[in-house]
Design a protein around this motif. Structure first.
Motif: not given
Length: 143
Positions: A8-13, A19-29, A54-59, A118-124
């Motif tokens: 999923l991370f590679e697809e979001f890259q 660009v908006l994604i579908d189901r942005p608030d869906e949890l990804v374990e 959404r947070t995975l796409k942000h990263l 626990i949701i990972i919001i971002t990393s920097f």
């Protein structure tokens, strides 16, 4: 790290920034575990660690830096140097980036949800002077 998460991370890259994604608030374990010390510092008991889509796409939108940050998250969560309070629900977990970048930390921002996830919001990457503005909840003796 689960293969689904990596896929999923590679697809979001591949999706352009903005660009908006579908189901942005869906949890990804993630399958990530956190150091027991973090659980005690945030007064949480073994909740699952997730991204939202959404947070995975942000990263993923951070390009090559995002790839480095994404791959560093399990290590930061397992071997943190300092845990900070961001606000009532956000926690910053920091790991010294290394000798070649003295004073820089990999930071993972997490948020507790009402469902005990626990949701990972971002990393920097942050300089030490940025982090000094936050309350320290825990740190290693060497920090």
């Amino acid at each position: 790290m689960s293969s689904v998460l990596l896929f999923l991370f590679e697809e979001f890259q591949k999706i352009p920034k903005g660009v908006l994604i579908d189901r942005p608030d869906e949890l990804v374990e993630t399958g990530f575990s956190m150091n027991e010390t973090i659980w005690h510092a945030i007064h949480e008991a073994g909740a699952g660690v997730f991204f939202t889509r959404r947070t995975l796409k942000h990263l993923a939108e951070k390009g090559s830096e995002g790839t480095i940050l994404f791959s560093s998250i399990p290590h930061v969560l397992t071997y943190p140097d300092i845990v900070y309070r961001g606000n009532n629900v956000r926690i910053l977990i920091a790991k010294l980036s290394g000798v070649e970048k003295e004073g820089e930390f990999y930071v993972v921002v997490i948020e507790r949800t009402s469902s005990q996830a626990i949701i990972i919001i971002t990393s920097f990457i942050a300089k030490e002077k940025y982090l000094k503005n936050f309350e320290i909840l825990w740190r290693t003796a060497a920090s």
